[in-house]
Design a protein around this motif. Structure first.
Motif, PDB file in Angstrom:
ATOM      1  N   PHE A  98     -28.937  19.192  31.855  1.00 17.36           N
ATOM      2  CA  PHE A  98     -29.839  20.232  30.824  1.00 17.36           C
ATOM      3  C   PHE A  98     -30.446  19.705  29.896  1.00 17.36           C
ATOM      4  N   LEU A  99     -31.393  18.562  29.927  1.00 16.65           N
ATOM      5  CA  LEU A  99     -31.690  17.752  28.991  1.00 16.65           C
ATOM      6  C   LEU A  99     -32.512  18.632  28.088  1.00 16.65           C
ATOM      7  N   PRO A 100     -32.273  18.772  26.488  1.00 21.61           N
ATOM      8  CA  PRO A 100     -33.070  19.492  25.407  1.00 21.61           C
ATOM      9  C   PRO A 100     -34.359  19.012  25.210  1.00 21.61           C
ATOM     10  N   LEU A 101     -35.133  18.724  25.856  1.00 19.25           N
ATOM     11  CA  LEU A 101     -36.668  18.366  25.412  1.00 19.25           C
ATOM     12  C   LEU A 101     -37.498  18.982  26.351  1.00 19.25           C
ATOM     13  N   ARG A 102     -38.674  18.875  25.990  1.00 21.44           N
ATOM     14  CA  ARG A 102     -39.869  19.481  26.580  1.00 21.44           C
ATOM     15  C   ARG A 102     -40.346  18.581  27.855  1.00 21.44           C
ATOM     16  N   ASP A 103     -40.905  19.403  28.633  1.00 22.88           N
ATOM     17  CA  ASP A 103     -41.622  18.481  29.719  1.00 22.88           C
ATOM     18  C   ASP A 103     -42.436  17.641  29.150  1.00 22.88           C
ATOM     19  N   ALA A 104     -42.639  16.493  29.933  1.00 22.28           N
ATOM     20  CA  ALA A 104     -43.466  15.095  29.579  1.00 22.28           C
ATOM     21  C   ALA A 104     -43.442  14.728  28.125  1.00 22.28           C
ATOM     22  N   SER A 105     -42.069  14.667  27.645  1.00 20.59           N
ATOM     23  CA  SER A 105     -42.195  14.541  26.193  1.00 20.59           C
ATOM     24  C   SER A 105     -41.745  13.375  25.657  1.00 20.59           C
ATOM     25  N   VAL A 106     -41.163  12.370  26.579  1.00 18.98           N
ATOM     26  CA  VAL A 106     -40.883  11.193  26.150  1.00 18.98           C
ATOM     27  C   VAL A 106     -41.364   9.745  27.066  1.00 18.98           C
ATOM     28  N   ASP A 107     -41.534   8.662  26.705  1.00 18.44           N
ATOM     29  CA  ASP A 107     -42.241   7.680  27.513  1.00 18.44           C
ATOM     30  C   ASP A 107     -41.180   6.964  28.243  1.00 18.44           C
ATOM     31  N   VAL A 108     -39.908   6.731  27.890  1.00 18.36           N
ATOM     32  CA  VAL A 108     -38.968   6.185  28.441  1.00 18.36           C
ATOM     33  C   VAL A 108     -37.335   6.763  28.565  1.00 18.36           C
ATOM     34  N   VAL A 109     -36.834   6.631  29.535  1.00 21.15           N
ATOM     35  CA  VAL A 109     -35.333   7.344  29.596  1.00 21.15           C
ATOM     36  C   VAL A 109     -34.415   6.239  29.929  1.00 21.15           C
ATOM     37  N   ALA A 110     -33.514   5.807  28.912  1.00 19.22           N
ATOM     38  CA  ALA A 110     -32.608   4.783  29.213  1.00 19.22           C
ATOM     39  C   ALA A 110     -31.308   5.422  29.547  1.00 19.22           C
ATOM     40  N   LEU A 118     -21.606  11.096  36.570  1.00 23.87           N
ATOM     41  CA  LEU A 118     -22.067  12.111  36.487  1.00 23.87           C
ATOM     42  C   LEU A 118     -21.805  12.780  38.019  1.00 23.87           C
ATOM     43  N   TRP A 119     -21.518  14.097  38.014  1.00 21.93           N
ATOM     44  CA  TRP A 119     -20.936  14.765  39.289  1.00 21.93           C
ATOM     45  C   TRP A 119     -22.298  15.207  39.975  1.00 21.93           C
ATOM     46  N   ASP A 120     -23.350  15.281  39.487  1.00 16.28           N
ATOM     47  CA  ASP A 120     -24.651  15.823  40.118  1.00 16.28           C
ATOM     48  C   ASP A 120     -25.711  14.857  39.773  1.00 16.28           C
ATOM     49  N   GLN A 121     -25.684  13.682  40.491  1.00 15.11           N
ATOM     50  CA  GLN A 121     -26.599  12.892  39.854  1.00 15.11           C
ATOM     51  C   GLN A 121     -28.024  13.254  40.377  1.00 15.11           C
ATOM     52  N   GLY A 122     -28.504  13.850  41.418  1.00 13.66           N
ATOM     53  CA  GLY A 122     -29.876  14.534  41.771  1.00 13.66           C
ATOM     54  C   GLY A 122     -30.247  15.269  40.611  1.00 13.66           C
ATOM     55  N   ALA A 123     -29.553  16.061  40.103  1.00 10.68           N
ATOM     56  CA  ALA A 123     -29.932  16.939  39.054  1.00 10.68           C
ATOM     57  C   ALA A 123     -30.337  16.434  37.828  1.00 10.68           C
ATOM     58  N   PHE A 124     -29.527  15.339  37.548  1.00 10.91           N
ATOM     59  CA  PHE A 124     -29.712  14.449  36.359  1.00 10.91           C
ATOM     60  C   PHE A 124     -31.205  13.637  36.443  1.00 10.91           C
ATOM     61  N   LEU A 125     -31.431  13.329  37.798  1.00 11.30           N
ATOM     62  CA  LEU A 125     -32.582  12.592  37.627  1.00 11.30           C
ATOM     63  C   LEU A 125     -33.861  13.536  37.794  1.00 11.30           C
ATOM     64  N   ALA A 126     -33.672  14.504  38.277  1.00 14.92           N
ATOM     65  CA  ALA A 126     -34.844  15.582  38.287  1.00 14.92           C
ATOM     66  C   ALA A 126     -35.191  15.982  36.648  1.00 14.92           C
ATOM     67  N   GLU A 127     -34.101  15.917  35.970  1.00 15.81           N
ATOM     68  CA  GLU A 127     -34.207  16.242  34.395  1.00 15.81           C
ATOM     69  C   GLU A 127     -34.712  15.122  33.999  1.00 15.81           C
ATOM     70  N   CYS A 128     -34.524  13.982  34.400  1.00 14.62           N
ATOM     71  CA  CYS A 128     -35.285  12.569  33.618  1.00 14.62           C
ATOM     72  C   CYS A 128     -36.894  12.603  34.091  1.00 14.62           C
ATOM     73  N   ARG A 129     -37.073  12.995  35.272  1.00 11.75           N
ATOM     74  CA  ARG A 129     -38.460  13.223  35.769  1.00 11.75           C
ATOM     75  C   ARG A 129     -39.155  14.280  35.136  1.00 11.75           C
ATOM     76  N   ARG A 130     -38.644  15.443  34.676  1.00 12.61           N
ATOM     77  CA  ARG A 130     -39.181  16.552  33.886  1.00 12.61           C
ATOM     78  C   ARG A 130     -39.636  16.089  32.630  1.00 12.61           C
ATOM     79  N   VAL A 131     -38.493  15.291  32.083  1.00  8.67           N
ATOM     80  CA  VAL A 131     -38.976  15.044  30.531  1.00  8.67           C
ATOM     81  C   VAL A 131     -39.889  13.729  30.273  1.00  8.67           C
ATOM     82  N   LEU A 132     -39.995  13.021  31.358  1.00 10.85           N
ATOM     83  CA  LEU A 132     -40.740  11.836  31.090  1.00 10.85           C
ATOM     84  C   LEU A 132     -42.271  12.223  31.283  1.00 10.85           C
ATOM     85  N   SER A 133     -43.122  11.454  30.764  1.00 10.97           N
ATOM     86  CA  SER A 133     -44.613  11.648  30.705  1.00 10.97           C
ATOM     87  C   SER A 133     -45.097  10.880  32.136  1.00 10.97           C
ATOM     88  N   PRO A 134     -46.092  11.467  32.652  1.00 12.08           N
ATOM     89  CA  PRO A 134     -46.746  10.584  33.904  1.00 12.08           C
ATOM     90  C   PRO A 134     -46.749   9.250  33.548  1.00 12.08           C
TER      91      PRO A 134
END
Length: 257
Positions: A98-110, A118-134
């Motif tokens: 549950f990343l506390p960031l807006r959609d498309a708000s960062v350039d890089v997730v490290a 992580l117990w739910d790797q897929g959910a984490f990656l979905a959040e990474c995709r959400r907060v990353l800009s295109p």
């Protein structure tokens, strides 16, 4: 190197969190630092989220080239430590699914040496995709299951929930909507290979022989081995795309589609 009197001022040694400035931890610290150094150019001038920052040395390193760095961790003492020690890094406590960031708000997730926890790797990656800009990049490093726990699908490390082989990491990233730009591996370079030879084939096993069965930070290290471990540098490791299955850590760069 940090003296015993100042170790407690850093973070409690659990045997899993890598802490800089401690001789006994230096192999693991430099191994992780080598991946950061290799991938640092991708963060230059960018807004970067480090998801799972641990002690914070990586976020601090990224902050030397990035425009802005936000570091997240779930542990309260960890976030307090990072805020004190790395003034150039913004830090917050968060659950990584549950990343506390807006959609498309960062350039890089490290995400360095975290996804295996992580117990739910897929959910984490979905959040990474959400907060990353295109077109934004996700950088992932994680132990290679084929060499880290070669004889079992169940991690031997009690802190790990699921370790990944190269093909499994590739599939996981693609299924989450990323294009895998590079999938490389981290290996011992010439400097560490010399220590492998010196210690009967594996400097890792030589260290494990000392610490297994001991409380973190309490093992009695042979002085010669400790000196050799303390002398390892990030440049003594190599990151490349050859012989991926034999790599120690996987190093992936994925682009948000």
């Amino acid at each position: 190197m940090t003296t015993p009197a100042t170790r407690a001022e850093a973070l409690h040694l659990t045997g899993e969190r890598t802490v800089p400035g401690i001789a006994e931890e230096n192999y693991w610290y430099r191994r992780h630092e080598a991946a950061y150094q290799k991938l640092l150019p991708l963060c230059e001038g960018k807004t970067v989220l480090e998801a799972g920052c641990g002690e914070g040395y990586g976020a601090g390193l990224i902050a030397t080239v990035a425009e802005r760095v936000l570091a997240l961790d779930y542990d309260v003492l960890t976030t307090e430590h990072v805020a004190r020690r790395y003034a150039s890094v913004g830090v917050a406590r968060a659950n990584l699914v549950f990343l506390p960031l807006r959609d498309a708000s960062v350039d890089v997730v490290a995400n360095f040496q975290v996804i295996e926890h992580l117990w739910d790797q897929g959910a984490f990656l979905a959040e990474c995709r959400r907060v990353l800009s295109p077109g934004g990049r996700l950088i992932v490093t994680t132990p290679n299951r084929l060499t880290f726990t070669p004889d079992s699908d169940t991690p031997l490390n009690p802190f790990h929930t699921r370790e990944l082989a190269p093909s499994e990491l590739d599939e996981l990233l693609r299924d989450a909507g990323f294009e895998v730009e590079t999938l490389h591996g981290l290996h011992h370079g010439e400097g560490v290979k010399m220590l492998d030879d010196k210690y009967g084939g594996s400097i890792i096993d030589a260290q494990l022989d000392v610490v297994m069965g001991q409380l973190p930070g309490q093992a009695n290290w042979p002085p010669a081995l400790l000196a050799d471990v303390e002398g390892i540098q990030a440049a003594d490791f190599a990151v490349h795309g050859e012989d991926l299955d034999a790599s120690l850590d996987l190093v992936a760069v994925a682009v948000r589609r």
